[in-house]
Write an enzyme that holds these catalytic residues in place. Structure first.
Site, mmCIF file in Angstrom:
data_model
loop_
_atom_site.group_PDB
_atom_site.id
_atom_site.type_symbol
_atom_site.label_atom_id
_atom_site.label_comp_id
_atom_site.label_asym_id
_atom_site.label_seq_id
_atom_site.Cartn_x
_atom_site.Cartn_y
_atom_site.Cartn_z
ATOM 1 N N LYS A 120 0.878 -1.193 0.121
ATOM 2 C CA LYS A 120 0.085 0.089 -0.045
ATOM 3 C C LYS A 120 0.924 1.214 -0.066
ATOM 4 O O LYS A 120 2.060 0.956 0.509
ATOM 5 C CB LYS A 120 -0.903 0.195 1.165
ATOM 6 C CG LYS A 120 -2.057 0.868 0.908
ATOM 7 C CD LYS A 120 -3.046 0.170 0.268
ATOM 8 C CE LYS A 120 -4.625 0.818 0.318
ATOM 9 N NZ LYS A 120 -5.879 -0.313 0.294
HETATM 10 N N1 GLU Z 1 -7.434 0.068 -2.956
HETATM 11 C C1 GLU Z 1 -7.917 -1.127 -3.264
HETATM 12 C C2 GLU Z 1 -8.057 -2.088 -2.079
HETATM 13 O O1 GLU Z 1 -7.934 -1.588 -0.887
HETATM 14 C C3 GLU Z 1 -7.715 -1.867 -4.626
HETATM 15 C C4 GLU Z 1 -6.237 -2.306 -4.741
HETATM 16 C C5 GLU Z 1 -5.841 -2.728 -5.987
HETATM 17 O O2 GLU Z 1 -6.757 -2.739 -6.978
HETATM 18 O O3 GLU Z 1 -4.830 -2.979 -6.072
HETATM 19 O O4 GLU Z 1 -8.447 -3.136 -2.168
#
Ligand code: GLU
Length: 430
Positions: A120
């Site tokens: 993240k």
């Molecule tokens: N931000 C989204 C999540 O928390 C999508 C993450 C992604 O598609 O890599 O799952």
């Protein structure tokens, strides 16, 4: 193999005065330990991120001054594949938060069986306080700074709170310029014209609906005719509200950053979405009566969908919630103590790592399509999303029944088994 005692030190970079939300993630991991058998020998690996990159993001502001912002990319675990997870632009972003969000991505990707680790990123800014040109400069500088750890086979960012397909377009362009060729697979959630996937934008909301429907089927609470209350009306809550409505449910209350509204007859979701597109929030929308935050958390409903930020369902709110099922559209909305209260009150919780996994599942499809330069129809994408979500739901539900644990712990058991088996089979270098 002989099981030896483990020796490890604590993480010195954590601020012990402000332990959340990483402490919640650790607590969730601890709850899985008794269910992992010999694999628990490797569990400590999930209690510390593999790699943390903190960067300074300096830009020239529109007024000529220089602004400095703090950026992060955390790769929590890469045992099963490249890092995968979004990038958040929000004024409350901290290292602790990005670590927790990265950890939840590890669990989510493994629980769904996607061939990714967990990662993240984030930049501590309020995107509403910057011009479009400033946001472009922040995004490009941030991308360039984290360029040493991302890439189509290393770590693949995507949108999260405060970022969108335009952000992804700038990230893809910046990374591509820096490496000297167009690398569309470096991020997902891109515009269609740049190698984005049909269905990606609404995938998280669609997955929330699928998870709710599957839970409702097993609990005898059909979505058709159900009353839904949703916190957050962005890309997750807004689209989930629309799909719930298309399937016969009515949203009787909504809350966003500027306030809450209720309408017992059901809020006109298309009209609310049009209002938000024009004005940026639900404030001033005439299709419901303004209610207090306190009333919002006590609305009588069948489905409650937290789709905003982590830590929203606190023990106090968990004691008051008047719902049958909580479907976590947000990441980490329920604290472990609140989870226990909901469990005691027989309120079913479909956890984030399952309920909001539709987004990263279609991100996976986007990444595969970019690699093969062969694009699928929207029907194909939605059908594959449906099949992956339904299978994962059934496997997790069955695990919960077998072990007599919550759906969250069941999802963590399946995910940790996969991640730690990979960890064990790869072995430790050197
Ligand atoms: N931000 C989204 C999540 O928390 C999508 C993450 C992604 O598609 O890599 O799952």
């Amino acid at each position: 193999m002989t099981i030896m005692a483990n020796h490890h030190s604590s993480l010195s970079y954590l601020d012990t005065a402000r332990p959340e939300p990483w402490a919640s993630f650790i607590e969730q991991i601890d709850r899985v330990a008794p269910h992992l058998g010999p694999l628990s020998h490797w569990l400590e690996t999930l209690k510390r991120p593999k790699r943390i990159l903190m960067v300074d993001v300096p830009i020239i502001r529109d007024d000529g001054t220089i602004g400095h912002y703090e950026g992060y990319r955390v790769q929590h675990n890469l045992s099963r594949g490249p890092g995968k997870g979004g990038v958040r632009f929000h004024p409350a972003v901290t290292l602790n938060e990005v670590m927790a969000l990265a950890g939840w991505m590890t669990v989510k990707n493994a629980a769904l069986g996607l061939p990714f680790g967990g990662a993240k990123g984030g930049v501590r800014i309020d995107p509403r306080r910057f011009s479009r040109a400033e946001l472009e400069r922040i995004t490009r500088r941030y991308t360039s700074e984290i360029g040493i750890v991302i890439g189509p086979d290393k770590d693949i960012p995507a949108p999260d709170v405060g970022t969108n397909e335009q952000t992804m377009a700038w990230m893809m362009d910046t990374y591509s310029v820096n490496v000297g060729h167009t690398a569309s697979g470096v991020v997902t959630g891109k515009p269609i014209a740049l190698g984005g996937s049909l269905g990606r934008q609404e995938a998280t909301g669609r997955g929330v609906y699928i998870a709710a429907r599957e839970a409702g089927l097993r609990r005898g609470i059909p979505v058709a005719g159900a009353r839904v209350v949703i916190q957050g009306f962005g890309n997750v809550g807004g689209i989930a509200a629309r799909i719930f409505r298309e399937n016969g449910a009515k949203a009787i209350a909504l809350q966003d950053a500027d306030g809450a509204i209720a309408n017992p007859a059901g809020i006109d979701i298309p009209a609310a979405l049009t209002h938000v597109a024009a004005h940026g929030s639900l404030a001033g929308f005439a299709g419901g009566e303004a209610i207090s935050g306190e009333d919002f958390w006590q609305m009588d409903c069948e489905y409650f969908v937290p789709a905003a930020l982590e830590g929203q369902v606190t023990p106090a709110r968990a004691r008051n919630l008047r719902t049958k099922i909580v479907v976590e559209g947000a990441n980490g909305p329920t604290t472990p103590a609140a989870d226990d209260i909901l469990h005691e009150r027989n309120i079913l919780v479909i956890p984030d790592v399952l309920a909001n996994a539709g987004g990263v599942t279609v991100s996976y499809f986007e990444w595969v399509q970019d690699f093969s330069s062969f694009f699928w129809s929207e029907e194909e994408i939605n059908a594959r999303l449906e099949s992956i979500m339904v299978k994962a739901f059934a496997a997790i539900w069955q695990m919960a029944e077998e072990r007599q644990v919550s759906i969250r712990t069941a999802a963590f058991i399946i995910a940790c088994q996969r991640v730690l088996a990979a960890r064990e089979q790869r072995g430790l270098y050197p």
